[in-house]
Structure formats: structure tokens, C-alpha cells
Scaffold this active site. Structure first.
Site, PDB file in Angstrom:
ATOM      1  N   LEU A 138       0.849  -1.178   0.000  1.00  0.00           N
ATOM      2  CA  LEU A 138       0.000   0.000   0.000  1.00  0.00           C
ATOM      3  C   LEU A 138       0.889   1.234   0.000  1.00  0.00           C
ATOM      4  O   LEU A 138       1.989   1.226   0.564  1.00  0.00           O
ATOM      5  CB  LEU A 138      -0.898   0.030   1.245  1.00  0.00           C
ATOM      6  CG  LEU A 138      -1.979  -1.049   1.376  1.00  0.00           C
ATOM      7  CD1 LEU A 138      -2.703  -0.903   2.710  1.00  0.00           C
ATOM      8  CD2 LEU A 138      -2.968  -0.991   0.222  1.00  0.00           C
ATOM      9  N   ASP A 139       0.410   2.305  -0.618  1.00  0.00           N
ATOM     10  CA  ASP A 139       1.149   3.562  -0.583  1.00  0.00           C
ATOM     11  C   ASP A 139       1.388   3.983   0.862  1.00  0.00           C
ATOM     12  O   ASP A 139       0.599   3.666   1.756  1.00  0.00           O
ATOM     13  CB  ASP A 139       0.354   4.665  -1.287  1.00  0.00           C
ATOM     14  CG  ASP A 139       0.177   4.418  -2.774  1.00  0.00           C
ATOM     15  OD1 ASP A 139       0.942   3.614  -3.331  1.00  0.00           O
ATOM     16  OD2 ASP A 139      -0.728   5.033  -3.358  1.00  0.00           O
ATOM     17  N   MET A 140       2.452   4.740   1.066  1.00  0.00           N
ATOM     18  CA  MET A 140       2.800   5.199   2.411  1.00  0.00           C
ATOM     19  C   MET A 140       1.631   5.930   3.076  1.00  0.00           C
ATOM     20  O   MET A 140       1.367   5.749   4.269  1.00  0.00           O
ATOM     21  CB  MET A 140       4.015   6.117   2.331  1.00  0.00           C
ATOM     22  CG  MET A 140       4.465   6.677   3.672  1.00  0.00           C
ATOM     23  SD  MET A 140       5.989   7.638   3.469  1.00  0.00           S
ATOM     24  CE  MET A 140       6.217   8.270   5.125  1.00  0.00           C
ATOM     25  N   LEU A 141       0.889   6.727   2.319  1.00  0.00           N
ATOM     26  CA  LEU A 141      -0.171   7.544   2.882  1.00  0.00           C
ATOM     27  C   LEU A 141      -1.535   6.861   2.855  1.00  0.00           C
ATOM     28  O   LEU A 141      -2.542   7.475   3.201  1.00  0.00           O
ATOM     29  CB  LEU A 141      -0.236   8.889   2.155  1.00  0.00           C
ATOM     30  CG  LEU A 141       1.008   9.760   2.322  1.00  0.00           C
ATOM     31  CD1 LEU A 141       0.872  11.053   1.529  1.00  0.00           C
ATOM     32  CD2 LEU A 141       1.293  10.057   3.790  1.00  0.00           C
ATOM     33  N   THR A 142      -1.561   5.586   2.438  1.00  0.00           N
ATOM     34  CA  THR A 142      -2.805   4.805   2.439  1.00  0.00           C
ATOM     35  C   THR A 142      -2.793   3.851   3.621  1.00  0.00           C
ATOM     36  O   THR A 142      -1.792   3.200   3.895  1.00  0.00           O
ATOM     37  CB  THR A 142      -2.947   4.004   1.130  1.00  0.00           C
ATOM     38  OG1 THR A 142      -2.919   4.898   0.020  1.00  0.00           O
ATOM     39  CG2 THR A 142      -4.247   3.227   1.104  1.00  0.00           C
TER      40      THR A 142
END
Length: 315
Positions: A138-142
């Protein structure tokens, strides 16, 4: 090389098929794995080696031994970091599903890096001499549900289940604006952005097919709460697709072109909420949910004068 020994029981519904069919069609083992199991006689039925055309019966015990050279990544080398506990949604002998917090990377990109999800999971498993293996990210900000394998045998099985959409991953997002069409499919190829190496864009360099299913589940103020299902898994797919539709995700500094000051005050409103998981070997299906972060409720409270965000519960 590390050896891995597995013992699994044949499901009753798999009775009457060949050992080869069990391994390849039901358990989804790669062809390379099956080749080495056969030539090394490292597959046994109730303790004895049999040829691949042998018919198996329900409740028989299948023993699999892997030498280690079958795997693309035979060992897990993430540095143990016990500095943070990661919420566990589900765990068995083969895998974990965790609720990844926003703001930490899925995995390290540099030697000796710590502080990523995989480092923290390595810390969690360390006491049992178990180790994490990357399946997807998952993306860092997700935030949200993410699968982590506990051995290299199940990695290609889980990867195949994801690529064939047997494992389904659903998300919640809060976006800017009100959609004209309340549900549909976003079918736009995604590639690299030639002007920013951090970003992806529709029809960018090396674009690959990308499909996202969406359904608007609530509107408030000038925002929409959207339920999303990935059909493909391109980098930043949901963020790029929603931005291309004119409805970027609230708080997304890369793809939402509002003031930088506003983004600094917000979380990225994207959460991996639900996962339809198929367990390797048993092929049992589970539906798992990752608790929705409080900042989702807090954001709508700001918009709707402290009215609670509870409409997600029915999804």
C-alpha cells in the site's frame, strides 16, 4: 538454503483428482515448485512418495518439502524493529492480514532501513522465529488491510489469487466534488509521469491497462464518500483514476491540486477497508474488514457540524 516442510490435509471436495491436479489446479503451486517436488521425490501422500498421476482422497495428508532454491526470495532479510505494534486482523500458519497505519512505508527501500511495516511485522514474528514476506503493498499515505506472507511457499499462490481477482481488495475514499454518475468503471491506462518521477498519470510512459470500479455511497458538503474495488493494481491507481475523473482524494498532495496549506492539515482520505481473502491450500474464503481510521469521521464532522460518520457500517 532453508528447508520448508509443509503438511496439509486434502479437502474432501478434492477427492478423486490426481496429485498433479491437486498441486497445480487446486493449490495453485507454480510449475517450477511441482517440478522440483517430483524429481526430488519431495512430495508424499500419508508418508510415502507416489507418482504425480496418483489419485488423492479427502483427508489424506500431503507432505511437501522445499529445499529453498525453488523460490525467487528464499529468505526474509527485513531488520527486526519492535518499535511499533501493528493491528492484526487475521493470522494463520501461512499469512497475516494487518491494518497498515497511514504514514509508514510498506517496505524498506534502502539497506539497513527500519520503521516500515515489514520491519514491524518482522519484530512481531521474531519471538516465534517466523519471518515476513512481501505479497503486495500500500502507498505510504494509504491505510488499511494488507496481506503479509509468513513463508515463501505461499507468496506466488497469493500473488496469483490477487492477479485473478479471487482475492478482492475494496477501499473507501473521500473525494472532492459531487459525481455526475454515481457508479461505474474507470478504465484508463496508467504509466509514469515524465515530469515527476514520484507520480503516475493516465496514458503516461509505459502505460498499462487499469480498471477501477466505484460507487458513491454518500455526499456531504462538496465531498463524496466513494466505495472502490480494484480490478488491476497499478501504482497509485485509485489516486490517479479519481483525479482524472475530476474528483481527487481529499488530502492527496500529489494528485489533488488545492492549496498546500490545506493538505498539511489533512490526512489522505483513502483506506483499504475490506478484503475478500482466499486461504492457500484450504481455499477457504474469508471477508475481513480493517477498522476505519477516526480521521474519516473527524473530517465529516468538520463538514457537517459534528454529525457522526456512520454510513460505512452497512458496507
Amino acid at each position: 538454503m532453508s528447508k520448508y516442510k509443509f503438511e496439509r490435509i486434502v479437502n474432501a471436495e478434492f477427492s478423486g483428482i490426481s496429485l498433479r491436479a491437486l498441486l497445480s489446479e487446486k493449490w495453485l503451486l507454480p510449475r517450477k515448485f511441482i517440478h522440483f517436488l517430483r524429481i526430488r521425490e519431495n512430495v508424499k501422500i500419508d508418508g510415502k512418495y507416489y507418482p504425480m498421476n496418483t489419485i488423492v482422497q479427502g483427508n489424506q495428508k500431503i507432505e511437501l518439502i522445499f529445499e529453498g532454491d525453488e523460490f525467487r526470495t528464499a529468505t526474509s532479510n527485513y531488520i527486526v524493529d519492535k518499535g511499533r505494534k501493528i493491528p492484526i486482523i487475521f493470522e494463520n500458519d501461512d499469512l497475516l492480514v494487518v491494518n497498515k497505519p497511514q504514514g509508514i512505508k510498506s517496505h524498506p527501500n534502502q539497506p539497513y532501513e527500519t520503521g516500515t511495516l515489514m520491519n514491524y511485522i518482522a519484530g512481531y514474528l521474531d519471538a516465534r522465529d517466523e519471518h515476513p514476506y512481501m505479497v503486495h503493498r500500500l502507498d505510504m499515505l494509504t491505510s488499511g488491510a494488507m496481506i503479509v506472507a509468513k513463508n515463501p511457499v505461499v507468496v506466488p499462490i497469493l500473488t496469483r489469487l490477487i492477479s485473478t481477482h479471487t482475492i478482492k481488495r475494496d477501499y473507501l475514499a473521500i473525494t472532492e466534488g459531487i459525481f455526475d454518475q454515481k457508479e461505474g468503471v474507470i478504465d484508463l491506462p496508467i504509466g509514469k509521469d515524465e515530469n515527476d518521477k514520484r507520480k503516475r498519470k493516465v496514458d503516461g510512459i509505459g502505460a498499462l491497462p487499469a480498471r477501477t470500479h466505484y460507487q458513491v455511497i454518500k455526499e456531504f458538503g462538496n465531498n463524496s464518500a466513494v466505495y472502490l474495488r480494484l480490478e488491476t493494481g497499478r501504482t497509485h491507481q485509485l489516486r490517479v483514476h479519481l483525479s482524472a475523473m475530476g474528483h481527487p482524494i481529499v488530502g492527496d498532495v500529489l494528485y489533488n491540486h488545492v492549496s498546500k496549506e490545506k493538505h498539511m492539515m489533512l490526512h489522505v482520505m483513502l483506506h483499504g477497508y475490506k478484503q475478500k481473502l482466499t486461504l492457500p491450500f484450504s481455499m477457504r474464503e474469508l471477508e475481513l474488514k480493517a477498522d476505519i481510521p477516526e480521521y474519516f469521521a473527524n473530517y465529516e464532522e468538520k463538514i457537517k457540524e459534528n454529525k457522526k460518520l456512520n454510513f460505512y457500517k452497512k458496507y
